[in-house]
Design an enzyme around this catalytic site. Structure first.
Site, PDB file in Angstrom:
ATOM      1  N   GLN A 155       0.840  -1.198   0.000  1.00  0.00           N
ATOM      2  CA  GLN A 155       0.000   0.000   0.000  1.00  0.00           C
ATOM      3  C   GLN A 155       0.876   1.249   0.000  1.00  0.00           C
ATOM      4  O   GLN A 155       0.385   2.360  -0.070  1.00  0.00           O
ATOM      5  CB  GLN A 155      -0.880   0.012   1.256  1.00  0.00           C
ATOM      6  N   ASN A 156       2.193   1.043   0.105  1.00  0.00           N
ATOM      7  CA  ASN A 156       3.103   2.179   0.241  1.00  0.00           C
ATOM      8  C   ASN A 156       3.454   2.775  -1.115  1.00  0.00           C
ATOM      9  O   ASN A 156       3.553   2.058  -2.107  1.00  0.00           O
ATOM     10  CB  ASN A 156       4.377   1.741   0.960  1.00  0.00           C
ATOM     11  N   HIS A 194      -1.443   1.618  -4.281  1.00  0.00           N
ATOM     12  CA  HIS A 194      -1.745   3.043  -4.162  1.00  0.00           C
ATOM     13  C   HIS A 194      -0.823   3.928  -4.988  1.00  0.00           C
ATOM     14  O   HIS A 194      -0.768   5.136  -4.769  1.00  0.00           O
ATOM     15  CB  HIS A 194      -1.716   3.463  -2.676  1.00  0.00           C
ATOM     16  N   CYS A 217      -3.301  12.938 -21.412  1.00  0.00           N
ATOM     17  CA  CYS A 217      -3.254  11.674 -22.165  1.00  0.00           C
ATOM     18  C   CYS A 217      -3.065  10.451 -21.266  1.00  0.00           C
ATOM     19  O   CYS A 217      -3.026   9.330 -21.761  1.00  0.00           O
ATOM     20  CB  CYS A 217      -2.151  11.726 -23.217  1.00  0.00           C
ATOM     21  N   CYS A 269       3.883  16.609 -19.080  1.00  0.00           N
ATOM     22  CA  CYS A 269       3.942  15.254 -19.641  1.00  0.00           C
ATOM     23  C   CYS A 269       5.030  15.168 -20.709  1.00  0.00           C
ATOM     24  O   CYS A 269       5.134  16.057 -21.556  1.00  0.00           O
ATOM     25  CB  CYS A 269       2.582  14.913 -20.240  1.00  0.00           C
ATOM     26  N   GLY A 324       2.827  -4.692   8.921  1.00  0.00           N
ATOM     27  CA  GLY A 324       2.848  -3.241   9.113  1.00  0.00           C
ATOM     28  C   GLY A 324       1.658  -2.516   8.528  1.00  0.00           C
ATOM     29  O   GLY A 324       1.798  -1.412   8.015  1.00  0.00           O
ATOM     30  N   ASN A 359       3.362  -7.109  13.315  1.00  0.00           N
ATOM     31  CA  ASN A 359       2.999  -5.748  13.724  1.00  0.00           C
ATOM     32  C   ASN A 359       3.317  -5.618  15.218  1.00  0.00           C
ATOM     33  O   ASN A 359       3.078  -6.569  15.974  1.00  0.00           O
ATOM     34  CB  ASN A 359       1.481  -5.537  13.483  1.00  0.00           C
ATOM     35  N   GLU A 374       1.678  -4.006  17.220  1.00  0.00           N
ATOM     36  CA  GLU A 374       0.394  -3.888  17.944  1.00  0.00           C
ATOM     37  C   GLU A 374      -0.645  -4.812  17.330  1.00  0.00           C
ATOM     38  O   GLU A 374      -0.553  -5.135  16.151  1.00  0.00           O
ATOM     39  CB  GLU A 374      -0.157  -2.453  17.811  1.00  0.00           C
ATOM     40  N   ALA A 401       8.769  -5.053  11.865  1.00  0.00           N
ATOM     41  CA  ALA A 401       9.069  -5.772  10.615  1.00  0.00           C
ATOM     42  C   ALA A 401      10.572  -5.928  10.413  1.00  0.00           C
ATOM     43  O   ALA A 401      11.041  -6.998  10.009  1.00  0.00           O
ATOM     44  CB  ALA A 401       8.450  -5.020   9.436  1.00  0.00           C
TER      45      ALA A 401
HETATM   46  P1  OAD Z   1      -1.260   2.709   8.913  1.00  0.00           P
HETATM   47  O1  OAD Z   1      -0.492   3.929   9.254  1.00  0.00           O
HETATM   48  O2  OAD Z   1      -2.736   2.750   8.961  1.00  0.00           O
HETATM   49  O3  OAD Z   1      -0.802   1.540   9.877  1.00  0.00           O
HETATM   50  C1  OAD Z   1       0.546   1.331  10.143  1.00  0.00           C
HETATM   51  C2  OAD Z   1       0.657   0.051  10.924  1.00  0.00           C
HETATM   52  O4  OAD Z   1       2.039  -0.248  11.040  1.00  0.00           O
HETATM   53  C3  OAD Z   1       0.097   0.125  12.337  1.00  0.00           C
HETATM   54  O5  OAD Z   1      -0.738  -1.007  12.560  1.00  0.00           O
HETATM   55  C4  OAD Z   1       1.336   0.082  13.219  1.00  0.00           C
HETATM   56  O6  OAD Z   1       1.103  -0.602  14.462  1.00  0.00           O
HETATM   57  C5  OAD Z   1       2.291  -0.700  12.349  1.00  0.00           C
HETATM   58  N1  OAD Z   1       3.707  -0.487  12.618  1.00  0.00           N
HETATM   59  C6  OAD Z   1       4.331   0.595  13.128  1.00  0.00           C
HETATM   60  N2  OAD Z   1       5.652   0.400  13.193  1.00  0.00           N
HETATM   61  C7  OAD Z   1       5.894  -0.835  12.685  1.00  0.00           C
HETATM   62  C8  OAD Z   1       7.067  -1.626  12.478  1.00  0.00           C
HETATM   63  N3  OAD Z   1       8.271  -1.176  12.796  1.00  0.00           N
HETATM   64  N4  OAD Z   1       6.921  -2.864  11.947  1.00  0.00           N
HETATM   65  C9  OAD Z   1       5.698  -3.339  11.621  1.00  0.00           C
HETATM   66  N5  OAD Z   1       4.564  -2.644  11.795  1.00  0.00           N
HETATM   67  C10 OAD Z   1       4.653  -1.412  12.319  1.00  0.00           C
HETATM   68  O7  OAD Z   1      -0.721   2.241   7.476  1.00  0.00           O
HETATM   69  P2  OAD Z   1      -1.457   1.398   6.348  1.00  0.00           P
HETATM   70  O8  OAD Z   1      -2.195   0.254   6.914  1.00  0.00           O
HETATM   71  O9  OAD Z   1      -0.423   1.150   5.315  1.00  0.00           O
HETATM   72  O10 OAD Z   1      -3.706   5.110   1.653  1.00  0.00           O
HETATM   73  O11 OAD Z   1      -2.483   2.455   5.787  1.00  0.00           O
HETATM   74  C11 OAD Z   1      -3.229   2.103   4.682  1.00  0.00           C
HETATM   75  C12 OAD Z   1      -3.527   3.295   3.843  1.00  0.00           C
HETATM   76  O12 OAD Z   1      -4.078   4.332   4.651  1.00  0.00           O
HETATM   77  C13 OAD Z   1      -2.333   3.971   3.222  1.00  0.00           C
HETATM   78  O13 OAD Z   1      -1.803   3.294   2.099  1.00  0.00           O
HETATM   79  C14 OAD Z   1      -2.912   5.295   2.827  1.00  0.00           C
HETATM   80  C15 OAD Z   1      -3.799   5.606   4.025  1.00  0.00           C
HETATM   81  O14 OAD Z   1      -5.022   6.134   3.717  1.00  0.00           O
HETATM   82  C16 OAD Z   1      -3.691   6.061   0.687  1.00  0.00           C
HETATM   83  O15 OAD Z   1      -2.991   7.061   0.780  1.00  0.00           O
HETATM   84  C17 OAD Z   1      -4.562   5.792  -0.477  1.00  0.00           C
END
Ligand code: OAD
Length: 229
Positions: free
Chosen positions: A86-87, A104, A115, A133, A173, A199, A201, A217
């Site tokens: 998702q990153n 994403h 275009c 572009c 994560g 994770n 948490e 991670a």
């Molecule tokens: P979040 O910021 O929602 O969640 C991050 C997760 O990573 C949390 O559950 C933390 O506990 C965990 N975390 C923190 N440090 C960590 C580590 N060192 N190792 C492993 N886990 C760790 O991020 P996403 O779930 O990626 O979308 O968020 C999803 C989407 O929300 C993003 O892609 C973005 C946002 O809206 C868009 O921009 C379209």
């Protein structure tokens, strides 16, 4: 493998929800969901690019961490392997992952508003904003999914197909609250995959996991490599 912001947290990339003191919610007094939105892109594309330039600027000094490197090595170890992220930070590729399904988008790519061509936009800060572009000269936008937008055609279908054929599905994560990505572990589980969460948490999707490994991670993933010899 489904990764979220947490896999990059140890590199210093702010998460959205959870991850200690690295969360970021506002910039220049505006909420990030407002800045990274389709509405803002239509109203003030220059501001959206400035916001992305700010985030891109942070990334220029950031390196992949042992979690990214472990996943890059796994790709070569297993015959059928899919990395879905998702990153938008490109750190998986920087660590050597070759096939990454970027749900994403990617912050280092731009997409023409005219275009729809996509091209690399690595300059930071951009000399011309919005950038032009390379194919037609039209103004371009970041090639990322903004809040309120649908995922690009095809990528989610490929991710869902990979999740559906998985024996083992890792969710790493991610808070698991953003759909459709959060549906992927559910798909894998329905098709009888073992689901493992990494994770520090418990999350909204921990209930799907057969095991939750409470840890970072960058510390947990390299241990799997060691365990396999
Ligand atoms: P979040 O910021 O929602 O969640 C991050 C997760 O990573 C949390 O559950 C933390 O506990 C965990 N975390 C923190 N440090 C960590 C580590 N060192 N190792 C492993 N886990 C760790 O991020 P996403 O779930 O990626 O979308 O968020 C999803 C989407 O929300 C993003 O892609 C973005 C946002 O809206 C868009 O921009 C379209």
């Amino acid at each position: 493998m489904l990764t979220g912001a947490g896999v990059s947290a140890e590199s210093g990339v702010p998460t959205f929800r959870g991850g200690g003191d690295t969360e970021i919610w506002t910039w220049r007094g505006k909420h990030i969901t407002e800045l990274s939105s389709a509405e803002m892109m239509a109203a003030d594309p220059k501001l959206v690019w400035e916001w992305f330039d700010y985030r891109r600027g942070m990334l220029t000094t950031i390196e992949p961490n042992p979690g990214h490197f472990a996943l890059a090595r796994w790709e070569h170890r297993f015959e059928d392997f899919a990395l879905i992220t998702q990153n938008i930070d490109d750190l998986h590729r920087a660590a050597g992952s070759m096939n990454v399904l970027e749900l994403h988008g990617n912050t280092w790519r731009a997409r023409c508003l005219g275009c729809a061509s996509t091209f690399e936009a690595r300059e930071c800060p951009l000399e011309e904003s919005p950038p032009r572009c390379l194919a037609c000269g039209g103004p371009a936008r970041p090639d990322v999914v903004l809040f309120g937008e649908l995922l690009p055609d095809g990528v989610f279908e490929r991710a869902e197909e990979a999740a559906g054929r998985a024996d083992l599905f890792f969710m790493i994560g991610t808070s698991g609250v953003v759909f459709p990505a959060a549906g992927l572990p559910r798909t894998a589980k329905r098709k009888r995959a073992r689901v493992i969460e990494v994770n520090p948490e418990m999350t909204d999707i921990s209930f799907i996991a057969d095991f939750t490994i409470l840890g970072k991670a960058g510390e947990v993933l390299p241990q799997f490599l060691k365990a396999r010899g």
